[in-house]
Design an enzyme around this catalytic site. Structure first.
Site, PDB file in Angstrom:
ATOM      1  N   SER A 155       0.855  -1.198   0.000  1.00  0.00           N
ATOM      2  CA  SER A 155       0.000   0.000   0.000  1.00  0.00           C
ATOM      3  C   SER A 155       0.886   1.242   0.000  1.00  0.00           C
ATOM      4  CB  SER A 155      -0.853  -0.034   1.278  1.00  0.00           C
ATOM      5  OG  SER A 155      -1.358   1.230   1.609  1.00  0.00           O
ATOM      6  N   TYR A 190      -3.551  -0.603  10.072  1.00  0.00           N
ATOM      7  CA  TYR A 190      -3.406  -0.855   8.633  1.00  0.00           C
ATOM      8  C   TYR A 190      -2.013  -0.418   8.166  1.00  0.00           C
ATOM      9  CZ  TYR A 190      -4.592  -0.815   3.628  1.00  0.00           C
ATOM     10  OH  TYR A 190      -4.617  -1.050   2.262  1.00  0.00           O
TER      11      TYR A 190
END
Ligand code: NAP
Length: 253
Positions: A145, A158
């Protein structure tokens, strides 16, 4: 010829989170490149199956809840029972929980770290063992990510998980490159999927994000197709431990 090196004909690919979003896009891309695809999901992959089968591709659904470590062996057993071997693993399934760091519960923290990091390791380990037993080598692609490189906002678990995925990708590549196993990652930018529904529903945040993307648009599942096919192909045999950003230029700013 060079384009032959991108062909995945005869390869068996396992993609987690295959029912929707980037996982669905990568299933379709791998199938279009010639791979037989086993899609892992906790709900039916009807749409993914029909997208692949309409072009004559081969798709098998493997229903499994990846929050449970025992799913790892079940997935591998199912794939081997159907196809007899496996060549590609794409660790795509992931969750994001948005909350101020000050309020995040231990339960939510663990849920995110368990799926986004612990299961990526356990799946990778099981598949690497299988590649070694087969004597074939194989490919592992992890989905990282922008938060593998940046802090993110209101997503501490996350960000921690995706930053760790980048490190894990390097660590596993160091150990397994000599065994013919390529471990790499793709770091998608801001993509229009369920993962970003909340962000895109927030007009102000969505506008700020769009304004910062040099390409001038959010990404789509099709945007990761080329990167995943490349990393899963012979063309990437000498690429190890790298995280490829597919981000419309986000990290370049
Ligand atoms: P998504 O549509 O939310 O897809 C996530 C996938 O993971 C879904 O198939 C989901 O299944 C599956 N999943 C979640 N928990 C699971 C579990 N316990 N067992 C099995 N499958 C489970 O979002 P996406 O954008 O395609 O996300 C795919 C990957 O890309 C994730 O790792 C995400 O972190 C990463 N990523 C996304 C973006 C973005 O902007 N969209 C950016 C960077 C990285 P259900 O449909 O059943 O929930």
């Amino acid at each position: 010829m060079i384009l032959d090196d991108f062909s995945l004909k005869g390869k068996v690919a396992v993609v987690t989170g295959a029912n929707t979003g980037l996982g669905q896009g990568m299933c379709v891309a791998l199938a279009q490149a010639g791979a037989t695809v086993a899609g892992v999901a906790r709900r039916e992959c009807t749409e993914t199956a029909s997208l692949i089968q309409k072009d004559g591709g081969e798709f098998t659904e493997v229903l499994a809840d990846l929050s449970k470590p025992e799913s790892v062996d079940l997935i591998l057993e199912k794939v081997l029972s159907v196809y007899g071997h496996v060549d590609i693993l794409v660790n795509n399934a992931g969750i994001i929980l948005r909350e101020d760091a000050i309020n995040v519960t231990a339960e939510d923290w663990n849920k995110v770290i368990n799926l986004n990091l612990n299961m990526v390791f356990l799946m990778s380990q099981a598949f690497a063992r299988q590649y070694i037993e087969q004597g074939t080598g194989g490919k592992i692609v992890n989905i990282a990510s922008m938060t593998s490189f940046q802090g993110g906002i209101r997503i501490p678990a996350y960000t921690s998980s995706k930053s760790a995925v980048l490190g894990l990708t390097r660590a596993l590549a160091n150990e397994w490159a000599s065994k013919g196993i390529n471990v790499n990652a793709i770091a998608p930018g801001y993509m229009a999927t369920n993962n970003t529904t909340q962000l895109r529903d927030d007009e102000k945040r969505a506008g700020e994000i769009l304004e910062r993307i040099p390409a001038g648009r959010w990404g789509t599942p099709q945007d990761v197709a080329g990167a995943v096919v490349f990393l899963c192909s012979k063309a990437a045999d000498y690429v190890h431990g790298f995280t490829v950003a597919v981000d419309g230029g986000w990290l370049a700013r």
